[in-house]
Write a protein that holds these residues in place. Structure first.
Motif, PDB file in Angstrom:
ATOM      1  N   ASP A 121       0.782  -1.203  -0.251  1.00 47.58           N
ATOM      2  CA  ASP A 121       0.172  -0.151   0.084  1.00 47.58           C
ATOM      3  C   ASP A 121       0.879   1.293   0.058  1.00 47.58           C
ATOM      4  OD1 ASP A 121      -2.367  -1.355   0.165  1.00 47.58           O
ATOM      5  OD2 ASP A 121      -2.053  -1.679   2.169  1.00 47.58           O
ATOM      6  N   ALA A 122       2.148   1.180   0.024  1.00 46.22           N
ATOM      7  CA  ALA A 122       3.007   2.466   0.109  1.00 46.22           C
ATOM      8  C   ALA A 122       3.479   2.971  -1.218  1.00 46.22           C
ATOM      9  CB  ALA A 122       4.242   1.885   0.911  1.00 46.22           C
ATOM     10  N   ALA A 123       3.091   4.206  -1.513  1.00 41.84           N
ATOM     11  CA  ALA A 123       3.478   4.740  -2.631  1.00 41.84           C
ATOM     12  C   ALA A 123       4.787   5.470  -2.582  1.00 41.84           C
ATOM     13  CB  ALA A 123       2.009   5.766  -2.823  1.00 41.84           C
ATOM     14  N   PHE A 124       5.189   5.767  -1.298  1.00 42.47           N
ATOM     15  CA  PHE A 124       6.589   6.537  -1.074  1.00 42.47           C
ATOM     16  C   PHE A 124       7.380   5.867  -0.059  1.00 42.47           C
ATOM     17  CE2 PHE A 124       3.109   9.493  -1.885  1.00 42.47           C
ATOM     18  CZ  PHE A 124       3.782  10.009  -2.981  1.00 42.47           C
ATOM     19  N   GLY A 125       8.706   6.174  -0.157  1.00 45.42           N
ATOM     20  CA  GLY A 125       9.519   5.324   0.756  1.00 45.42           C
ATOM     21  C   GLY A 125      10.130   4.334   0.178  1.00 45.42           C
ATOM     22  N   ASP A 126      11.187   3.792   1.400  1.00 45.85           N
ATOM     23  CA  ASP A 126      11.788   2.569   0.939  1.00 45.85           C
ATOM     24  C   ASP A 126      11.268   1.253   0.659  1.00 45.85           C
ATOM     25  OD1 ASP A 126      14.067   4.091   1.263  1.00 45.85           O
ATOM     26  OD2 ASP A 126      14.586   3.502   3.190  1.00 45.85           O
ATOM     27  N   ARG A 127       9.872   1.350   1.195  1.00 42.69           N
ATOM     28  CA  ARG A 127       9.095  -0.096   1.370  1.00 42.69           C
ATOM     29  C   ARG A 127       7.936   0.410   0.013  1.00 42.69           C
ATOM     30  NH1 ARG A 127       6.465  -1.532   6.790  1.00 42.69           N
ATOM     31  NH2 ARG A 127       6.017  -3.561   5.446  1.00 42.69           N
ATOM     32  N   LYS A 128       8.032   1.253  -0.624  1.00 43.20           N
ATOM     33  CA  LYS A 128       7.031   1.646  -1.633  1.00 43.20           C
ATOM     34  C   LYS A 128       6.954   0.453  -2.818  1.00 43.20           C
ATOM     35  CE  LYS A 128       7.154   4.274  -5.753  1.00 43.20           C
ATOM     36  NZ  LYS A 128       6.195   5.381  -6.487  1.00 43.20           N
ATOM     37  N   CYS A 129       5.772   0.123  -2.932  1.00 39.61           N
ATOM     38  CA  CYS A 129       5.234  -1.059  -3.947  1.00 39.61           C
ATOM     39  C   CYS A 129       4.181  -0.368  -4.810  1.00 39.61           C
ATOM     40  CB  CYS A 129       4.680  -2.312  -3.269  1.00 39.61           C
ATOM     41  SG  CYS A 129       5.976  -3.421  -2.617  1.00 39.61           S
ATOM     42  N   ARG A 130       3.451   0.576  -4.428  1.00 39.10           N
ATOM     43  CA  ARG A 130       2.499   1.087  -5.207  1.00 39.10           C
ATOM     44  C   ARG A 130       2.937   2.082  -6.179  1.00 39.10           C
ATOM     45  NH1 ARG A 130      -1.925   4.803  -4.353  1.00 39.10           N
ATOM     46  NH2 ARG A 130      -1.042   5.207  -2.145  1.00 39.10           N
ATOM     47  N   GLN A 131       2.562   2.069  -7.231  1.00 36.95           N
ATOM     48  CA  GLN A 131       2.957   3.251  -8.371  1.00 36.95           C
ATOM     49  C   GLN A 131       2.030   4.169  -8.346  1.00 36.95           C
ATOM     50  OE1 GLN A 131       3.887   0.563 -11.684  1.00 36.95           O
ATOM     51  NE2 GLN A 131       6.089   1.253 -11.508  1.00 36.95           N
ATOM     52  N   ILE A 132       2.250   5.594  -8.546  1.00 34.28           N
ATOM     53  CA  ILE A 132       1.528   6.551  -8.645  1.00 34.28           C
ATOM     54  C   ILE A 132       1.443   7.023 -10.050  1.00 34.28           C
ATOM     55  CG2 ILE A 132       1.678   7.373  -6.247  1.00 34.28           C
ATOM     56  CD1 ILE A 132       3.797   9.323  -7.132  1.00 34.28           C
ATOM     57  N   TYR A 133       0.631   8.222 -10.369  1.00 33.42           N
ATOM     58  CA  TYR A 133       0.557   8.687 -11.938  1.00 33.42           C
ATOM     59  C   TYR A 133       1.803   8.891 -12.557  1.00 33.42           C
ATOM     60  CZ  TYR A 133      -1.299  11.594 -15.517  1.00 33.42           C
ATOM     61  OH  TYR A 133      -1.720  12.110 -16.676  1.00 33.42           O
ATOM     62  N   HIS A 134       2.085   8.427 -13.566  1.00 32.56           N
ATOM     63  CA  HIS A 134       3.262   8.546 -14.702  1.00 32.56           C
ATOM     64  C   HIS A 134       4.604   7.955 -13.801  1.00 32.56           C
ATOM     65  CE1 HIS A 134       1.873  11.808 -17.782  1.00 32.56           C
ATOM     66  NE2 HIS A 134       1.224  10.795 -17.727  1.00 32.56           N
ATOM     67  N   ASP A 135       4.222   6.812 -13.135  1.00 34.72           N
ATOM     68  CA  ASP A 135       5.325   6.201 -12.423  1.00 34.72           C
ATOM     69  C   ASP A 135       5.618   4.849 -13.370  1.00 34.72           C
ATOM     70  OD1 ASP A 135       7.162   5.433 -10.607  1.00 34.72           O
ATOM     71  OD2 ASP A 135       5.861   5.321  -8.846  1.00 34.72           O
ATOM     72  N   TYR A 136       6.861   4.948 -13.856  1.00 40.32           N
ATOM     73  CA  TYR A 136       7.164   3.761 -14.683  1.00 40.32           C
ATOM     74  C   TYR A 136       8.619   3.240 -14.393  1.00 40.32           C
ATOM     75  CZ  TYR A 136       3.750   6.374 -17.434  1.00 40.32           C
ATOM     76  OH  TYR A 136       2.517   6.945 -17.930  1.00 40.32           O
ATOM     77  N   ASP A 137       8.695   2.973 -13.025  1.00 41.52           N
ATOM     78  CA  ASP A 137       9.781   2.485 -12.380  1.00 41.52           C
ATOM     79  C   ASP A 137       9.746   1.189 -11.565  1.00 41.52           C
ATOM     80  OD1 ASP A 137      12.056   4.143 -13.678  1.00 41.52           O
ATOM     81  OD2 ASP A 137      10.809   5.741 -12.696  1.00 41.52           O
ATOM     82  N   PRO A 138      10.667   0.241 -11.623  1.00 40.67           N
ATOM     83  CA  PRO A 138      10.455  -0.548 -10.369  1.00 40.67           C
ATOM     84  C   PRO A 138      10.370   0.064  -9.126  1.00 40.67           C
ATOM     85  CG  PRO A 138      12.650  -0.939 -11.546  1.00 40.67           C
ATOM     86  CD  PRO A 138      11.597   0.026 -12.482  1.00 40.67           C
ATOM     87  N   THR A 139       9.871  -0.493  -8.139  1.00 39.73           N
ATOM     88  CA  THR A 139       9.767   0.251  -6.705  1.00 39.73           C
ATOM     89  C   THR A 139      10.869  -0.357  -5.840  1.00 39.73           C
ATOM     90  OG1 THR A 139       8.140  -1.240  -6.040  1.00 39.73           O
ATOM     91  CG2 THR A 139       7.182   0.814  -6.931  1.00 39.73           C
ATOM     92  N   PRO A 140      11.375   0.555  -4.948  1.00 33.48           N
ATOM     93  CA  PRO A 140      12.285   0.109  -3.824  1.00 33.48           C
ATOM     94  C   PRO A 140      11.752  -0.995  -2.860  1.00 33.48           C
ATOM     95  CG  PRO A 140      11.564   2.185  -3.110  1.00 33.48           C
ATOM     96  CD  PRO A 140      11.157   1.768  -4.423  1.00 33.48           C
ATOM     97  N   GLY A 141      10.523  -1.081  -2.698  1.00 29.88           N
ATOM     98  CA  GLY A 141       9.849  -2.207  -1.869  1.00 29.88           C
ATOM     99  C   GLY A 141       9.849  -3.621  -2.593  1.00 29.88           C
ATOM    100  N   CYS A 142       9.201  -3.506  -3.895  1.00 31.76           N
ATOM    101  CA  CYS A 142       8.660  -4.626  -4.292  1.00 31.76           C
ATOM    102  C   CYS A 142       9.696  -5.257  -5.364  1.00 31.76           C
ATOM    103  CB  CYS A 142       7.382  -4.889  -5.144  1.00 31.76           C
ATOM    104  SG  CYS A 142       6.123  -5.075  -4.011  1.00 31.76           S
TER     105      CYS A 142
END
Length: 227
Positions: A65-86
């Motif tokens: 459920d995190a859209a920000f931070g080191d545990r981020k998995c959820r992407q936000i608008y115009h977010d096209y990168d792998p996340t640091p959490g997942c």
């Protein structure tokens, strides 16, 4: 002795740089690898695929459920990168010899809207001991076969590729994709830390069904790509 230790340290750093391995933050290894794909079926269009931007979270504590931070998995608008959490990776394709195709020379555009890309992935998870070493007895692998890669903005549109080629007559172009993995549950014994030990990407393909420029074509490479 001190001079010898410094010389060895510089040598190790130089070898890592030569291998293309650069540590990019907490558990994110950023290294690139390329594969050349010959023109399939006499289409005349060959491809280069670039594997890059991979994120392998270490330690592994994703928050779906995190859209920000080191545990981020959820992407936000115009977010096209792998996340640091997942975690995840990127694949960029460059297509060669498109300008030689009769449809391109005739000024035509594609009859297919998107390029699509697929790959097999294998993620190894497990637990770190208190001393930071990986306990291979805890290892398990999460596999996905023929996974459809996510589209990077408008860069996967066939007609954007054609327009980019016409706007930049000295450069080749192609679609771009990425993967942001879903979270995985990793249960470790007390005192151990969940981690993603590695990532393997194989059987990469790029496909399109176009009647004008690119043809009904699939480009494939077995890889493998590692992170």
């Amino acid at each position: 002795m001190e001079l010898l230790r410094r010389s060895r340290a510089r040598l190790v750093i130089a070898l890592l740089m030569a291998a293309g391995l650069v540590l990019a933050g907490s558990g994110a290894a950023s290294a690139t690898a390329r594969a050349e794909i010959p023109a399939p079926g006499g289409s005349g269009i060959s491809a280069t695929v670039l594997f890059h931007g991979q994120v392998v979270p270490q330690p592994y504590h994703p928050d779906p459920d995190a859209a920000f931070g080191d545990r981020k998995c959820r992407q936000i608008y115009h977010d096209y990168d792998p996340t640091p959490g997942c975690g995840g990776f990127k694949l960029d394709f460059t297509l060669h010899n498109v300008r030689s195709r009769p449809g391109y020379q005739a000024g035509l555009y594609s009859t297919d809207y998107y390029f699509n890309s697929y790959a097999d992935t294998a993620r190894t998870f497990g637990c770190l001991r208190p001393d930071g070493t990986f306990d291979h007895r805890t290892a398990f692998v999460v596999r996905s076969e023929h996974e459809q890669l996510m589209r990077t903005y408008y860069f996967t549109e066939a007609n954007w590729v054609i327009s980019d080629l016409r706007s930049n007559p000295t450069q080749d172009s192609g679609p771009q994709f990425y993967v942001n993995f879903p979270a995985v549950q990793v249960n470790c014994p007390d005192g151990m830390t969940p981690t993603q030990f590695g990532l393997k990407v194989t059987n990469v393909s790029l496909t399109i069904a176009d009647d004008n420029v690119f043809g009904h074509t699939t480009w494939t490479t077995p890889g493998p790509f590692y992170a």
